[in-house]
Design a protein around this motif. Structure first.
Motif, PDB file in Angstrom:
ATOM      1  N   LEU A 559       0.818  -1.214   0.000  1.00 42.88           N
ATOM      2  CA  LEU A 559       0.000   0.000   0.000  1.00 42.88           C
ATOM      3  C   LEU A 559       0.846   1.257   0.000  1.00 42.88           C
ATOM      4  N   GLU A 560       2.007   1.201   0.627  1.00 45.24           N
ATOM      5  CA  GLU A 560       2.888   2.364   0.631  1.00 45.24           C
ATOM      6  C   GLU A 560       3.307   2.748  -0.787  1.00 45.24           C
ATOM      7  N   VAL A 561       3.462   1.743  -1.658  1.00 43.78           N
ATOM      8  CA  VAL A 561       3.960   1.994  -3.014  1.00 43.78           C
ATOM      9  C   VAL A 561       2.822   2.215  -4.001  1.00 43.78           C
ATOM     10  N   THR A 562       1.764   1.396  -3.933  1.00 40.03           N
ATOM     11  CA  THR A 562       0.705   1.428  -4.949  1.00 40.03           C
ATOM     12  C   THR A 562      -0.631   1.921  -4.420  1.00 40.03           C
ATOM     13  N   GLY A 563      -0.689   2.351  -3.178  1.00 45.58           N
ATOM     14  CA  GLY A 563      -1.967   2.739  -2.586  1.00 45.58           C
ATOM     15  C   GLY A 563      -2.651   3.902  -3.270  1.00 45.58           C
ATOM     16  N   GLU A 564      -1.914   4.794  -3.860  1.00 46.24           N
ATOM     17  CA  GLU A 564      -2.506   5.974  -4.485  1.00 46.24           C
ATOM     18  C   GLU A 564      -3.394   5.622  -5.680  1.00 46.24           C
ATOM     19  N   SER A 565      -3.097   4.523  -6.361  1.00 49.01           N
ATOM     20  CA  SER A 565      -3.855   4.162  -7.560  1.00 49.01           C
ATOM     21  C   SER A 565      -4.990   3.183  -7.285  1.00 49.01           C
ATOM     22  N   LEU A 566      -5.086   2.637  -6.089  1.00 50.21           N
ATOM     23  CA  LEU A 566      -6.090   1.618  -5.794  1.00 50.21           C
ATOM     24  C   LEU A 566      -7.486   2.221  -5.706  1.00 50.21           C
ATOM     25  N   LYS A 567      -8.454   1.529  -6.322  1.00 50.29           N
ATOM     26  CA  LYS A 567      -9.862   1.907  -6.231  1.00 50.29           C
ATOM     27  C   LYS A 567     -10.692   0.833  -5.535  1.00 50.29           C
ATOM     28  N   GLU A 568     -10.277  -0.405  -5.654  1.00 48.89           N
ATOM     29  CA  GLU A 568     -10.978  -1.508  -4.996  1.00 48.89           C
ATOM     30  C   GLU A 568      -9.952  -2.461  -4.396  1.00 48.89           C
ATOM     31  N   LEU A 569     -10.151  -2.801  -3.112  1.00 50.54           N
ATOM     32  CA  LEU A 569      -9.217  -3.669  -2.408  1.00 50.54           C
ATOM     33  C   LEU A 569      -9.998  -4.620  -1.516  1.00 50.54           C
ATOM     34  N   SER A 570      -9.688  -5.904  -1.630  1.00 56.52           N
ATOM     35  CA  SER A 570     -10.283  -6.917  -0.766  1.00 56.52           C
ATOM     36  C   SER A 570      -9.180  -7.590   0.039  1.00 56.52           C
ATOM     37  N   LEU A 571      -9.303  -7.529   1.362  1.00 56.61           N
ATOM     38  CA  LEU A 571      -8.397  -8.213   2.284  1.00 56.61           C
ATOM     39  C   LEU A 571      -9.191  -9.192   3.137  1.00 56.61           C
ATOM     40  N   ASN A 572     -10.168  -9.815   2.538  1.00 55.86           N
ATOM     41  CA  ASN A 572     -11.083 -10.702   3.241  1.00 55.86           C
ATOM     42  C   ASN A 572     -10.332 -11.869   3.881  1.00 55.86           C
ATOM     43  N   ASN A 573     -10.462 -11.972   5.213  1.00 57.01           N
ATOM     44  CA  ASN A 573      -9.884 -13.090   5.971  1.00 57.01           C
ATOM     45  C   ASN A 573      -8.364 -13.172   5.848  1.00 57.01           C
ATOM     46  N   ILE A 574      -7.699 -12.050   5.660  1.00 57.33           N
ATOM     47  CA  ILE A 574      -6.238 -12.003   5.787  1.00 57.33           C
ATOM     48  C   ILE A 574      -5.965 -11.795   7.274  1.00 57.33           C
ATOM     49  N   LYS A 575      -5.697 -12.878   7.974  1.00 59.18           N
ATOM     50  CA  LYS A 575      -5.755 -12.868   9.429  1.00 59.18           C
ATOM     51  C   LYS A 575      -4.716 -11.960  10.082  1.00 59.18           C
ATOM     52  N   LYS A 576      -3.610 -11.700   9.408  1.00 59.09           N
ATOM     53  CA  LYS A 576      -2.542 -10.921  10.023  1.00 59.09           C
ATOM     54  C   LYS A 576      -2.669  -9.423   9.803  1.00 59.09           C
ATOM     55  N   VAL A 577      -3.697  -8.985   9.098  1.00 54.31           N
ATOM     56  CA  VAL A 577      -3.884  -7.553   8.867  1.00 54.31           C
ATOM     57  C   VAL A 577      -4.060  -6.845  10.203  1.00 54.31           C
ATOM     58  N   GLY A 578      -3.284  -5.775  10.409  1.00 56.94           N
ATOM     59  CA  GLY A 578      -3.327  -5.053  11.677  1.00 56.94           C
ATOM     60  C   GLY A 578      -2.997  -3.587  11.517  1.00 56.94           C
ATOM     61  N   HIS A 579      -2.262  -3.039  12.480  1.00 57.25           N
ATOM     62  CA  HIS A 579      -2.073  -1.589  12.514  1.00 57.25           C
ATOM     63  C   HIS A 579      -1.160  -1.089  11.402  1.00 57.25           C
ATOM     64  N   HIS A 580      -0.214  -1.932  10.917  1.00 57.26           N
ATOM     65  CA  HIS A 580       0.638  -1.481   9.808  1.00 57.26           C
ATOM     66  C   HIS A 580      -0.197  -1.246   8.543  1.00 57.26           C
ATOM     67  N   THR A 581      -1.071  -2.179   8.217  1.00 59.08           N
ATOM     68  CA  THR A 581      -1.959  -2.002   7.065  1.00 59.08           C
ATOM     69  C   THR A 581      -2.874  -0.808   7.272  1.00 59.08           C
ATOM     70  N   THR A 582      -3.356  -0.632   8.491  1.00 58.14           N
ATOM     71  CA  THR A 582      -4.240   0.498   8.793  1.00 58.14           C
ATOM     72  C   THR A 582      -3.557   1.828   8.510  1.00 58.14           C
ATOM     73  N   LEU A 583      -2.338   1.986   8.986  1.00 54.42           N
ATOM     74  CA  LEU A 583      -1.624   3.255   8.781  1.00 54.42           C
ATOM     75  C   LEU A 583      -1.345   3.505   7.305  1.00 54.42           C
ATOM     76  N   SER A 584      -0.993   2.457   6.555  1.00 54.62           N
ATOM     77  CA  SER A 584      -0.719   2.640   5.129  1.00 54.62           C
ATOM     78  C   SER A 584      -1.987   2.986   4.360  1.00 54.62           C
ATOM     79  N   HIS A 588      -2.248   6.563   2.263  1.00 57.24           N
ATOM     80  CA  HIS A 588      -2.047   6.509   0.813  1.00 57.24           C
ATOM     81  C   HIS A 588      -3.290   6.145   0.008  1.00 57.24           C
ATOM     82  N   ALA A 589      -4.300   5.515   0.596  1.00 54.42           N
ATOM     83  CA  ALA A 589      -5.455   5.045  -0.190  1.00 54.42           C
ATOM     84  C   ALA A 589      -6.515   6.131  -0.304  1.00 54.42           C
ATOM     85  N   LYS A 590      -6.155   7.261  -0.837  1.00 57.24           N
ATOM     86  CA  LYS A 590      -7.080   8.392  -0.932  1.00 57.24           C
ATOM     87  C   LYS A 590      -8.106   8.211  -2.041  1.00 57.24           C
ATOM     88  N   SER A 591      -7.834   7.348  -3.017  1.00 59.33           N
ATOM     89  CA  SER A 591      -8.765   7.139  -4.125  1.00 59.33           C
ATOM     90  C   SER A 591      -9.581   5.866  -3.968  1.00 59.33           C
TER      91      SER A 591
END
Length: 676
Positions: A559-584, A588-591
């Motif tokens: 997300l740090e590198v490609t987050g600006e271009s993302l329009k749709e993202l699915s992280l369904n049941n990615i069990k390790k998603v936590g505060h690092h993903t949240t901050l990124s 960066h995911a303004k779009s």
């Protein structure tokens, strides 16, 4: 007793200050090369097939330094390892456990003797010998090889590590460590009650620690390999730089901007939505759809299909005149007679889009032949055709259908269970230079290896969906993507469970224009795949993940590198998603428009509040299974236009798959048809 280093058995140097009653410091030991062999065993470790008839005698020569005892230990571990016992699938049987414990006891007895001699400070003794009473074989043979069972796999030097940890435990917990180093010389083995208590503690700790280093072959390789282990982050790539930047990043606390108001949020439907709902409820009273734009027609069709109110009367209204688009996502109600009657009377000369999903009941081969036989060019302008779920359509019927649509650019044949690999050859021969989108989801008869030559004939193919085809492998991806990957815009590989990181590497290297990628349920992927996508696929705007073993740090680096271009993202049941993903996401995911965080159970009100308040374009958030969400987030976030699905009492059916009323016939290309 000398303190030991945690990583090696080498003693740490003592304080040079002399201690009372302590022996003088011996001269430095000679080099390893100049020392003679320090231990010889007159009798090797016995085997269970030949029980020992006499105790084990050891002849040991000491050079008067701590180096001697270390060499003794090293020589012990250099003994040939007997064959390990065979264990069952759920661990070890009671007999195997007893055998393992007896083997550890024997090793501990051996090591206790060495430690006892070390602590006695036997100096300047040229010859010394001792005996271990009633030696027990280190491992017992169970009478069968490991071919029929699981054999324990031990970490390198696991026993020495366990003994070292026990030694450290004794050093830290002993009441008076100094006294252990000043005991008189030539003390017999186990001659003191104090020594017995100490050795018993040593035995218990060593046995407890040793069992932690055993694991079974089925567990090897189950965990995902981190990029660091493979060296992906050793070079200056965007992914490695991002990974290093987020490791030490501190968590951020979310402060609700509306915490003092506390009122509940209600999404008020627009006037258009209210009118469409009323029309759908009274569809049987409609007499014409003339002059109604295609956008509203599509919305009415979706509402009627969702409510199971679609019927032949409304279908006749859709087919009246000369329609350009017909989109029906559920035709399970339509019979063969209704299909033939409605389409024989329809003017299809201007029809560009035809969607008849779930049409297995109404479109067998003979129904198509009877309808299309009246006109050889029944669909002259048709560019997009969707027959998902046409379970009665065979290769022969597909050939007739393709022959009637000479300018077809997109075809959806998902869940057409009678289609074989020959169907792809039919498409390649008829539409090789025209077809741009091909959907073959869950066509189980199709063999991926057999359709590679036909797929290579589709020179301008931009979208390929092979979800659920189990024959898709790394070899297939390599053969096809290297040849045609430069044109690829969207690739759906959901449930192709044979794929590994090697396939993702090929895709990242040969698909520079890739915009959408679906990797859901691919459990053989690791963080390496995320690294490949981060470094090469910079045009991605849609990424769908589900149940992949990716780490929180890897997703955050992506997300740090490609987050600006993302329009749709699915992280369904990615069990390790936590505060690092949240901050990124927040940075960066303004779009980002659509986000699926269902079953990410590490996320709380704090993380979700940061995401929603920072992603200003976010309109749809899925939170199925997120049990830590409370009213603090639901009533405290500052995004009034977002719709949250998956929580209690939230509307579900109308948003399971939100249709795009402005969707063109092709997803990534414009259509220009010149009729002759």
């Amino acid at each position: 007793m000398l303190p030991f280093s945690k990583t090696t058995l080498t003693p740490k140097p003592l304080d040079p200050t002399p201690i009372r009653n302590q022996h003088p410091q011996p001269p430095p030991p000679p080099s390893i090369e100049s020392l003679p062999p320090l231990m010889t065993t007159t009798h090797p470790i016995p085997n269970s097939n030949s029980p020992p008839s006499h105790p084990l005698d050891l002849e040991i020569g000491f050079g008067g330094s701590d180096f001697d005892i270390n060499a003794l230990i090293d020589d012990f571990f250099d003994q040939p390892a007997p064959e390990l016992p065979t264990l069952d699938n759920h661990g070890s049987t009671s007999a195997s456990k007893d055998s393992l414990k007896r083997g550890i006891d024997s090793a501990v007895d051996y090591f206790e003797a060495a430690v006892s001699i070390k602590r006695g400070r036997i100096n300047n003794v040229s010859d010394a010998s001792f005996e271990i009473e009633n030696p027990i074989p280190l491992f017992q043979d169970q009478g069968h090889s490991g071919d029929n069972g699981k054999r324990p796999v031990f970490e390198i030097d696991f026993l020495s590590t366990a003994l070292r940890e026990a030694e450290l435990g004794l050093a830290q917990n002993s009441d008076n460590n100094a006294n252990l180093d000043v005991e008189p010389d030539n003390v017999p083995y186990r001659s003191s009650s104090r020594r017995n208590r100490t050795m018993e503690r040593f035995r218990v700790i060593a046995k407890e620690n040793a069992t932690r280093y055993a694991r079974f072959t089925s567990d090897v390789g189950d965990e995902g390999t981190s990029p660091a282990a493979q060296g992906i982050d050793d070079c200056a790539t965007p992914f490695s730089i991002a990974m290093k930047a987020i490791v030490d990043r501190a968590a951020k606390k979310w402060v609700s901007k509306r915490s003092q108001q506390g009122e509940k949020r209600y999404l008020v439907p627009s006037l258009k939505e209210l009118c469409l709902k009323i029309l759908a409820d009274n569809a049987d009273a409609m007499v014409s759809l003339e002059s109604v734009p295609d956008e509203l027609r599509h919305k009415l069709c979706y509402l009627l299909c969702d409510s199971r109110k679609m019927n032949g009367h409304f279908l006749d209204l859709l087919l009246s005149g000369a329609p350009t688009e017909i989109r029906l996502k559920d035709c399970s109600w339509l019979t063969e007679e209704q299909f033939a009657k409605s389409f024989q009377m329809c003017d299809t000369g201007r029809l560009q889009v035809l969607q008849l999903d779930q049409c297995g009941r109404c479109i067998p081969d003979y129904a198509l032949l009877g309808t299309l036989s009246q006109s050889p060019r029944w669909l002259p302008r048709l560019t997009s055709l969707s027959l998902s779920g046409a379970c009665r359509l065979s290769d022969k019927g597909l050939h007739v259908l393709v022959s009637s649509a000479p300018v077809l650019r997109s075809i959806n044949l998902s869940q057409c269970s009678l289609l074989s690999s020959a169907s792809v050859n039919i498409l390649a021969d008829s539409l090789g230079s025209l077809l741009k989108e091909l959907y073959l989801d869950d066509c189980q008869i199709i063999d991926a290896a057999q359709i590679v030559p036909a797929l290579k004939k589709l020179e301008h193919l931009e979208v390929l969906s092979l979800a659920g085809i189990q024959t898709v492998s790394d070899e297939f991806i390599k053969d096809y993507i290297i040849a045609r990957g430069h044109n690829m815009k969207e690739l759906v590989l959901k449930d192709c469970r044979k794929l590994t990181d090697a396939s993702i590497k090929v895709i990242a290297e040969h698909c520079p224009g890739l915009c959408a990628l679906d990797l859901m349920h691919l459990n053989k992927l690791t963080d390496l795949s995320v690294g490949y996508l981060t470094n090469s696929c910079l045009a991605l705007h849609t990424l769908k993940l589900c149940r992949n073993p990716f780490s929180d740090e890897a997703i955050a680096a992506f997300l740090e590198v490609t987050g600006e271009s993302l329009k749709e993202l699915s992280l369904n049941n990615i069990k390790k998603v936590g505060h690092h993903t949240t901050l990124s996401l927040a940075r960066h995911a303004k779009s980002l428009h659509t986000l699926d965080l269902s079953w990410c159970r590490n996320l709380t009100d704090n993380e979700l509040g940061l995401i929603v308040d920072s992603c200003f374009s976010l309109r749809l958030l899925k939170l199925f299974g997120c049990s830590l969400v409370t009213d603090v987030f639901l009533n405290g976030h500052s995004n009034p236009e977002i719709q949250i699905l998956g929580l209690k009492m939230s509307p579900l059916l109308q948003n399971v798959k939100v249709p795009d009323p402005y969707q063109p016939p092709l997803r990534y290309s414009s259509v220009s048809v010149d009729l002759i």
